[in-house]
Design an enzyme around this catalytic site. Structure first.
Site, PDB file in Angstrom:
ATOM      1  N   PRO A   9      53.289  85.958  16.851  1.00  0.00           N
ATOM      2  CA  PRO A   9      54.744  85.799  17.296  1.00  0.00           C
ATOM      3  C   PRO A   9      55.201  84.425  17.850  1.00  0.00           C
ATOM      4  O   PRO A   9      54.636  83.610  18.340  1.00  0.00           O
ATOM      5  CB  PRO A   9      54.901  86.759  18.386  1.00  0.00           C
ATOM      6  CG  PRO A   9      53.554  86.910  18.937  1.00  0.00           C
ATOM      7  CD  PRO A   9      52.443  86.692  17.998  1.00  0.00           C
ATOM      8  N   ASN A  10      56.447  84.253  17.310  1.00  0.00           N
ATOM      9  CA  ASN A  10      57.223  82.901  17.499  1.00  0.00           C
ATOM     10  C   ASN A  10      56.909  81.742  16.738  1.00  0.00           C
ATOM     11  O   ASN A  10      57.382  80.771  17.021  1.00  0.00           O
ATOM     12  CB  ASN A  10      57.404  82.883  19.034  1.00  0.00           C
ATOM     13  CG  ASN A  10      58.112  83.939  19.709  1.00  0.00           C
ATOM     14  OD1 ASN A  10      59.054  84.480  19.309  1.00  0.00           O
ATOM     15  ND2 ASN A  10      57.518  84.743  20.664  1.00  0.00           N
ATOM     16  N   ARG A  17      61.258  75.597  18.586  1.00  0.00           N
ATOM     17  CA  ARG A  17      60.985  76.255  19.761  1.00  0.00           C
ATOM     18  C   ARG A  17      60.164  75.004  20.595  1.00  0.00           C
ATOM     19  O   ARG A  17      59.472  74.252  20.058  1.00  0.00           O
ATOM     20  CB  ARG A  17      60.111  77.574  19.935  1.00  0.00           C
ATOM     21  CG  ARG A  17      58.547  77.235  19.567  1.00  0.00           C
ATOM     22  CD  ARG A  17      57.773  78.445  19.361  1.00  0.00           C
ATOM     23  NE  ARG A  17      57.538  79.045  20.760  1.00  0.00           N
ATOM     24  CZ  ARG A  17      56.156  79.844  21.117  1.00  0.00           C
ATOM     25  NH1 ARG A  17      55.367  79.734  19.739  1.00  0.00           N
ATOM     26  NH2 ARG A  17      56.076  80.245  22.051  1.00  0.00           N
ATOM     27  N   TYR A  22      55.262  72.143  21.404  1.00  0.00           N
ATOM     28  CA  TYR A  22      54.551  72.564  20.403  1.00  0.00           C
ATOM     29  C   TYR A  22      54.765  71.376  19.495  1.00  0.00           C
ATOM     30  O   TYR A  22      54.416  71.739  18.166  1.00  0.00           O
ATOM     31  CB  TYR A  22      55.091  74.026  19.878  1.00  0.00           C
ATOM     32  CG  TYR A  22      54.727  74.969  20.916  1.00  0.00           C
ATOM     33  CD1 TYR A  22      53.466  75.225  21.001  1.00  0.00           C
ATOM     34  CD2 TYR A  22      55.576  75.523  21.515  1.00  0.00           C
ATOM     35  CE1 TYR A  22      53.023  76.172  22.020  1.00  0.00           C
ATOM     36  CE2 TYR A  22      55.599  76.540  22.427  1.00  0.00           C
ATOM     37  CZ  TYR A  22      53.931  77.002  22.729  1.00  0.00           C
ATOM     38  OH  TYR A  22      53.869  78.070  23.500  1.00  0.00           O
ATOM     39  N   ASN A  73      46.117  81.898  15.252  1.00  0.00           N
ATOM     40  CA  ASN A  73      46.476  81.867  16.337  1.00  0.00           C
ATOM     41  C   ASN A  73      47.518  82.940  16.820  1.00  0.00           C
ATOM     42  O   ASN A  73      48.455  83.196  16.458  1.00  0.00           O
ATOM     43  CB  ASN A  73      47.617  80.559  16.182  1.00  0.00           C
ATOM     44  CG  ASN A  73      48.463  80.159  17.496  1.00  0.00           C
ATOM     45  OD1 ASN A  73      48.148  80.846  18.721  1.00  0.00           O
ATOM     46  ND2 ASN A  73      48.852  79.020  17.526  1.00  0.00           N
ATOM     47  N   ALA A  76      51.249  84.761  21.913  1.00  0.00           N
ATOM     48  CA  ALA A  76      51.242  85.392  23.075  1.00  0.00           C
ATOM     49  C   ALA A  76      50.321  86.602  23.227  1.00  0.00           C
ATOM     50  O   ALA A  76      49.856  86.825  24.369  1.00  0.00           O
ATOM     51  CB  ALA A  76      52.841  85.819  23.430  1.00  0.00           C
ATOM     52  N   GLU A  97      39.896  80.238  16.505  1.00  0.00           N
ATOM     53  CA  GLU A  97      41.191  80.483  17.312  1.00  0.00           C
ATOM     54  C   GLU A  97      41.715  79.449  17.599  1.00  0.00           C
ATOM     55  O   GLU A  97      41.050  78.454  17.820  1.00  0.00           O
ATOM     56  CB  GLU A  97      40.710  81.245  18.557  1.00  0.00           C
ATOM     57  CG  GLU A  97      41.918  81.502  19.487  1.00  0.00           C
ATOM     58  CD  GLU A  97      41.463  82.111  20.822  1.00  0.00           C
ATOM     59  OE1 GLU A  97      40.405  82.683  21.059  1.00  0.00           O
ATOM     60  OE2 GLU A  97      42.344  82.057  21.779  1.00  0.00           O
ATOM     61  N   HIS A  99      45.089  77.226  19.220  1.00  0.00           N
ATOM     62  CA  HIS A  99      46.352  76.941  19.936  1.00  0.00           C
ATOM     63  C   HIS A  99      46.932  75.468  19.890  1.00  0.00           C
ATOM     64  O   HIS A  99      46.089  74.556  20.186  1.00  0.00           O
ATOM     65  CB  HIS A  99      46.089  77.294  21.426  1.00  0.00           C
ATOM     66  CG  HIS A  99      45.696  78.892  21.494  1.00  0.00           C
ATOM     67  ND1 HIS A  99      46.499  79.640  21.549  1.00  0.00           N
ATOM     68  CD2 HIS A  99      44.152  79.257  21.836  1.00  0.00           C
ATOM     69  CE1 HIS A  99      45.938  80.857  21.482  1.00  0.00           C
ATOM     70  NE2 HIS A  99      44.568  80.578  21.719  1.00  0.00           N
ATOM     71  N   ARG A 106      48.388  75.164  31.330  1.00  0.00           N
ATOM     72  CA  ARG A 106      49.624  75.582  31.256  1.00  0.00           C
ATOM     73  C   ARG A 106      49.598  76.737  32.395  1.00  0.00           C
ATOM     74  O   ARG A 106      48.706  76.664  33.320  1.00  0.00           O
ATOM     75  CB  ARG A 106      49.890  76.279  30.045  1.00  0.00           C
ATOM     76  CG  ARG A 106      49.925  75.114  28.985  1.00  0.00           C
ATOM     77  CD  ARG A 106      50.589  75.580  27.614  1.00  0.00           C
ATOM     78  NE  ARG A 106      52.017  75.926  27.927  1.00  0.00           N
ATOM     79  CZ  ARG A 106      52.809  76.667  26.656  1.00  0.00           C
ATOM     80  NH1 ARG A 106      52.037  77.039  25.647  1.00  0.00           N
ATOM     81  NH2 ARG A 106      53.581  77.190  27.117  1.00  0.00           N
TER      82      ARG A 106
HETATM   83  C1  DQA Z   1      50.209  79.146  21.729  1.00  0.00           C
HETATM   84  C2  DQA Z   1      49.908  79.340  23.202  1.00  0.00           C
HETATM   85  C3  DQA Z   1      50.542  80.854  23.795  1.00  0.00           C
HETATM   86  O1  DQA Z   1      50.228  80.644  25.235  1.00  0.00           O
HETATM   87  C4  DQA Z   1      52.051  80.971  23.483  1.00  0.00           C
HETATM   88  O2  DQA Z   1      52.439  82.355  23.750  1.00  0.00           O
HETATM   89  C5  DQA Z   1      51.883  80.717  22.194  1.00  0.00           C
HETATM   90  C6  DQA Z   1      51.534  79.617  21.472  1.00  0.00           C
HETATM   91  C7  DQA Z   1      49.680  78.073  21.246  1.00  0.00           C
HETATM   92  O3  DQA Z   1      49.425  77.614  20.200  1.00  0.00           O
HETATM   93  O4  DQA Z   1      49.763  77.164  22.105  1.00  0.00           O
HETATM   94  O5  DQA Z   1      53.012  81.370  21.356  1.00  0.00           O
HETATM   95  O6  DQA Z   1      49.258  80.239  20.964  1.00  0.00           O
END
Ligand code: DQA
Length: 156
Positions: A9-10, A17, A22, A73, A76, A97, A99, A106
């Site tokens: 998501p997102n 964002r 990011y 990825n 959240a 995985e 990020h 964080r």
């Molecule tokens: C994320 C880190 C997560 O905590 C966050 O909710 C994201 C992006 C990252 O790529 O750093 O949406 O996965």
């Protein structure tokens, strides 16, 4: 051999964002670089993004018998989703995985990944370049797998 890239998501909002966290690259740009690397190395690649947990679970299940490696990825859902963790465990395909941010420096709620214990490895904190590092890791894993499979064929 095929690599499936799954974005949670997102991540469709990358480039818009929280750019300080990011970076400024859009998801399509990241995918285009990954596609180039896959092509150069002779791997097939597909991309999937969803804001819905169940759709991500469905996609992981679809990879069974269809894909050789997953780069994910979970965004959240990393910190909340037992369903995504169980799906990865169920299909038993090498998974990396990713990020973009270093989740361990964080907020406390981001510092735990429910996914990490069921993947081959986790790469975090190098901005959009993290996806490139994940590609390098995945290509290494699949190249080793291929070599083992070929060796077994010779021994038969
Ligand atoms: C994320 C880190 C997560 O905590 C966050 O909710 C994201 C992006 C990252 O790529 O750093 O949406 O996965």
């Amino acid at each position: 051999m095929k690599i499936t890239v799954i974005q949670g998501p997102n991540l469709n909002m990358l480039g818009i964002r929280e750019q300080k966290i990011y970076g400024g690259m859009k998801l399509e740009q990241i995918h285009s670089q990954m596609r180039d690397v896959a092509k150069q190395s002779g791997f097939e690649i597909e991309f999937f993004q969803s804001n819905f947990e169940g759709e991500i679970v469905d996609k992981i299940q679809e990879c069974y018998g269809e894909s050789d490696g997953i780069i994910i990825n979970p965004a959240a859902y990393t910190h909340t989703s037992i369903a995504i963790r169980d799906a990865i465990s169920a299909i038993n395909i090498p998974t990396v995985e990713v990020h973009i941010s270093n989740i361990y420096r964080r907020e406390e709620f981001r510092q735990k990944s429910l996914i990490a214990p069921v993947v081959a490895g986790q790469i975090a904190g190098f901005g959009p370049f993290t996806y490139h590092l994940a590609m390098v890791a995945m290509i290494q894993i699949l190249t080793e797998m291929k070599a083992i499979q070929q060796q077994k064929k010779i021994e038969k």
